[in-house]
Design a protein around this motif. Structure first.
Motif, short mmCIF file in Angstrom:
data_model
loop_
_atom_site.label_atom_id
_atom_site.label_comp_id
_atom_site.label_asym_id
_atom_site.label_seq_id
_atom_site.Cartn_x
_atom_site.Cartn_y
_atom_site.Cartn_z
N ASN A 34 -12.14 -0.39 -20.76
CA ASN A 34 -12.33 -0.93 -19.42
C ASN A 34 -11.79 0.00 -18.35
O ASN A 34 -12.37 0.12 -17.26
N TYR A 37 -14.33 2.82 -18.02
CA TYR A 37 -15.50 2.25 -17.34
C TYR A 37 -15.22 2.08 -15.85
O TYR A 37 -16.04 2.45 -15.00
N ILE A 41 -17.30 4.05 -12.92
CA ILE A 41 -18.07 3.22 -12.00
C ILE A 41 -17.54 3.37 -10.57
O ILE A 41 -18.30 3.45 -9.61
N THR A 42 -16.23 3.43 -10.42
CA THR A 42 -15.65 3.56 -9.09
C THR A 42 -15.99 4.90 -8.46
O THR A 42 -16.41 4.97 -7.31
N THR A 45 -19.49 5.50 -7.24
CA THR A 45 -19.74 4.59 -6.12
C THR A 45 -20.73 3.49 -6.46
O THR A 45 -21.35 2.92 -5.57
N VAL A 46 -20.91 3.18 -7.73
CA VAL A 46 -21.77 2.07 -8.12
C VAL A 46 -21.06 0.76 -7.79
O VAL A 46 -21.63 -0.11 -7.15
N GLY A 47 -19.82 0.63 -8.22
CA GLY A 47 -19.00 -0.53 -7.88
C GLY A 47 -19.64 -1.87 -8.19
O GLY A 47 -19.93 -2.65 -7.31
N LEU A 48 -19.86 -2.15 -9.46
CA LEU A 48 -20.55 -3.37 -9.85
C LEU A 48 -19.75 -4.64 -9.57
O LEU A 48 -20.31 -5.70 -9.42
N GLY A 49 -18.44 -4.53 -9.50
CA GLY A 49 -17.61 -5.69 -9.19
C GLY A 49 -17.23 -6.52 -10.39
O GLY A 49 -16.60 -7.57 -10.23
N ASP A 50 -17.61 -6.10 -11.59
CA ASP A 50 -17.25 -6.88 -12.77
C ASP A 50 -15.80 -6.64 -13.19
O ASP A 50 -15.20 -7.49 -13.81
#
Length: 85
Positions: A34, A37, A41-42, A45-50
């Motif tokens: 995690n 991941y 992701i950060t 700049t995708v930043g899915l928020g999960d």
């Protein structure tokens, strides 16, 4: 035409790999996968928020600096890569 500057890619990779153990240590709910991941992701700049870091002072402070400097380093590496075309 100049070749690809692998040192910039290496710096980006090192920056991601430095963030993983720090987030793993600061965040109780993040395991190693995690944390990796979250860093990828950060900084992409995708930043899915999960996955969201906690709002305690040490974790939030590191997250802000990690995001600002990491995004700048990765953006600089990508920008200089595209300028060679």
């Amino acid at each position: 035409r100049p070749g690809y500057d692998w040192s910039r890619a290496g710096i980006s990779l090192v920056f991601i790999l430095v963030g993983v153990p720090v987030f793993h240590a600061l965040e109780d709910s993040f395991d190693f996968v995690n944390s990796l991941y979250f860093c990828v992701i950060t900084l992409s700049t995708v930043g899915l928020g999960d996955l969201v870091p906690s709002l305690n002072a040490s974790s939030f402070t590191f997250w802000v600096f990690y995001f600002v400097f990491g995004l700048g380093m990765i953006g600089h590496g990508r920008g200089s890569r595209w300028s060679s075309f």
